[in-house]
Design an enzyme around this catalytic site. Structure first.
Site: not given
Ligand code: ADP
Ligand code: ZN
Ligand code: MG
Length: 643
Positions: A229, A231-232, A234-235, A449-450
């Site tokens: 997904p 932000g995990t 990969k980059t 509600h809450e």
């Molecule tokens: P993706 O390419 O999977 O969408 P990124 O590698 O660009 O995500 O992650 C964005 C930022 O989130 C990174 O620059 C880092 O700061 C943070 N981040 C994401 N995953 C990790 C991780 N496993 N450990 C440390 N930082 C992380």
């Molecule tokens: Zn509600």
């Molecule tokens: Mg990426």
């Protein structure tokens, strides 16, 4: 990131590009044109040096003709032609309106005298529109604007292929070369994805020492795909591989390949591989590869020819180099399902490394990495925070830490506290707190509600424990009831899901019982409950009457390739039964929530009152309130009725 654009071969030209120059030329011409129009092009109108002598000359009949150019917004211009043809006509700007009148009077006097004497009139005085003024120009202005716009658009189009690339560079790869010193990211910066790190270790080993593997005849994967997904990390992981192996890193994003000019993508690919060969051992990183790597031969309309060509070029290039060249291709995607099978064939991207959302432990480690860069207070409990951030990705966790640091700085604190972190978490997840003024009535409804949600959550043992409940509006929501899982859960039991539905209905139930009417505030709850119930019946096979069958309707997105049709694998009659079952379950859950809220009516009033006073209640505080109410009622049993 510590990347630096190197003036690599691929981006040689700097300075003004021809289309841009053209644009400037046209603009300058246009501006000159306009100025000329605005200032009368009669042109050399000067200041009159000696008004009195001119008046004298008029009276002395030395002047043959006076033309007065009237203009709306500028002082009058006069043109004076002398009787003596040898004298140069005089053109000047009137010094003031007083002079205008005096000149006119003088001329009139001369003419009147001539007429009285019966002599031919030698002087003429005319008024004229200036030959060149704004009004005469008006019809041309739209054309001018269109002209400028046209050139602007044309120049933009030529520059479109990217921030750095202009029309001259469109075959060249825009891969950035991050030199050895530059990729400073190492495994220490990547946390919480141990399995993935383990898997890429062998690649690093290979890049560091390609010969070692060849001696034994082993074949190292040519390409790996990182799947996970957004932000995990990969980059981040790809950069860390380059950093650890201390090799150059060429990265290019999938969407860079897909350009407006057919054939550009393919030539970019060739160029990228050429550059990589010159720099091996190195890593080629193809980010978001699904942009080009989609299944070929699908999709609607035109436009995919280009993509197919690009993809073909990648395949050809990947086949074209030997693994002893020391180049490893790392690709990343969050849509592995749409990738073309040819890409995933052994010998190309034959290894798939899955990077999932981090679990509790992973989150704690990621938090540790990022809090290492900020000053933290002694009370900061990363374990608890990791627990309180389920389904957060690495990028979101990084954002939480960053946000918390900003918050702490804004409040002039020395270090980041747990409260900062929790506030940052809420902000990242639910949006910023809103400082809106709510009517007392709205607040009251929100509080009930809450309170309804919170009470049901508190009373049902099978759902996650209550973390906090608040009526501070945030993002789209007017209030929130947050539950905090003790552990990451990998299974969802039927009881638990139905319990969640009860909690979700708790808000609406409370409105119904205590506010006199139901409101739109429960819209999200209703939607979520419906979603959960349909999941139970249609996909999880948890319905008693329908049995363990899946009734999903496959419907894939048109543009993601593959199936276009909506297929249903069950009959119309079953469809009705599904609806009946979903409704029956919904009624059950609603009634159960209602029974709980009714039984603890007093507690709900207390919670709502407390919320109106304090806006936020923690799970423990709410527990105390409920217990107090129980005691006040005389210690009746507090167990909730079960469905
Ligand atoms: P993706 O390419 O999977 O969408 P990124 O590698 O660009 O995500 O992650 C964005 C930022 O989130 C990174 O620059 C880092 O700061 C943070 N981040 C994401 N995953 C990790 C991780 N496993 N450990 C440390 N930082 C992380
Ligand atoms: Zn509600
Ligand atoms: Mg990426």
């Amino acid at each position: 990131m510590s990347e630096e654009r190197k003036p690599a071969k691929s981006e040689g030209r700097d300075g003004v590009r021809p289309p841009q120059m053209l644009f400037w030329i046209v603009t300058v011409i246009a501006v000159i044109f306009l100025f000329m129009a605005l200032s009368r092009t009669g042109g050399k109108a000067e200041k009159l040096s000696d008004p009195e002598s001119l008046l004298g000359e008029v009276e002395a009949r030395a002047v043959k003709e006076i033309v007065q150019y009237r203009e709306q917004f500028a002082p009058t211009v006069f043109r004076v032609i002398y009787a003596d043809a040898a004298r140069r006509p005089l053109q000047f700007i009137s010094p003031n309106a007083e002079f205008d009148r005096r000149l006119y009077d003088a001329a009139a006097k001369v003419m009147a005298e001539d007429m009285e004497r019966g002599a031919p009139v030698t002087l003429s005085f005319q008024t004229a529109e200036p030959e060149f003024n704004l009004k005469t120009l008006l019809p041309y202005i739209p054309a001018l604007i269109l002209f400028i716009l046209f050139f602007y658009i044309v120049t933009r189009l030529f520059r479109a292929p990217g921030a750095g690339g202009g029309v001259l560079s469109f075959g060249k790869s825009r891969a950035r070369l991050v030199s050895k010193e530059m990729s400073k990211i190492t495994f220490a910066d990547v946390a919480g994805i141990e399995e993935a790190k383990e898997e890429v270790r062998e690649i690093i080993e290979f890049l560091k020492n390609p010969g070692k593997f060849q001696r034994l005849g082993g074949r190292v994967p040519r390409g790996v795909v990182l799947v996970g997904p957004p932000g995990t990390g990969k980059t981040l992981l790809a950069k860390a591989i380059a950093g650890e192996a201390n090799v150059p890193f060429f990265s290019i994003c999938g969407s860079d390949f897909v350009e407006m000019f057919v054939g550009v993508g393919a030539s970019r690919v060739r160029d990228l591989f050429k550059q990589a060969r010159e720099n091996s051992p190195c890593i080629i990183f193809l980010d978001e590869i699904d942009a080009v790597g989609r299944r070929r031969g699908t999709g609607l309309g035109g436009g995919h020819d280009e993509r197919e060509q690009t993809l073909n070029a990648i395949l050809v290039e990947m086949d074209g180099f030997e693994s002893d060249e020391g180049i490893i291709i790392v690709a990343a995607t969050n849509r592995p399902d749409v990738l073309d099978p040819a890409l995933l064939r052994p010998g190309r991207f034959d290894r798939e490394i899955v990077i999932d959302l981090p679990d509790v432990k992973g989150r704690e480690e990621i938090l540790k990495v990022h809090t290492g860069k900020v000053k933290t207070g002694p009370d900061l409990d990363l374990k608890r925070l990791a627990r309180a951030t389920p389904t957060f990705s690495g990028a979101e966790l990084a954002a939480v830490v960053n946000e918390a640091a900003i918050q702490a700085a804004m409040r002039d604190r020395e270090f980041v506290t747990t409260a900062d972190m929790e506030e940052a978490r809420d902000k990242i997840r639910w949006g910023r707190q809103k400082r809106m003024v709510m009517l007392e009535d709205d607040r009251r409804i929100t509080a009930y509600h809450e309170a309804g949600h919170a009470l049901v959550a508190h009373c049902l043992p099978e759902v996650e424990p209550l973390h906090k409940v608040t009526i501070i509006p945030r993002g789209m929501a007017l209030g929130a009831t947050m539950q905090l899982p003790e552990h990451d859960r990998y299974h969802m039991s039927r009881r638990r899901i139905l319990g969640d539905v009860c909690v979700t209905y708790g808000g609406r139930v409370a409105e119904e019982l205590f506010c006199g009417d139901v409101t739109s505030g429960a819209r999200e709850d209703i939607r979520r409950a419906t979603e959960l119930l349909r999941l139970v019946v249609c996909e999880l096979g948890m319905s008693e009457s329908l049995g363990p069958l899946s009734f999903t309707e496959t419907e894939e997105h048109l543009f993601l390739g593959r199936e276009i049709a909506r297929t249903r694998n069950h009959s119309e009659k079953l469809n009705e039964e599904i609806d009946t079952e979903v409704r029956a379950l919904s009624r059950q859950c609603y009634e159960r929530a209602r029974a709980i809220v009714k039984e603890h009516e007093g507690a709900v009033h207390r919670i709502a009152a407390e919320l109106l006073k304090r806006e936020v209640l923690s799970g423990e505080e709410l527990g105390v309130l409920v217990a107090e109410e129980e005691q006040a009622r005389g210690g009746e049993g507090s167990s909730a009725p079960q469905a």
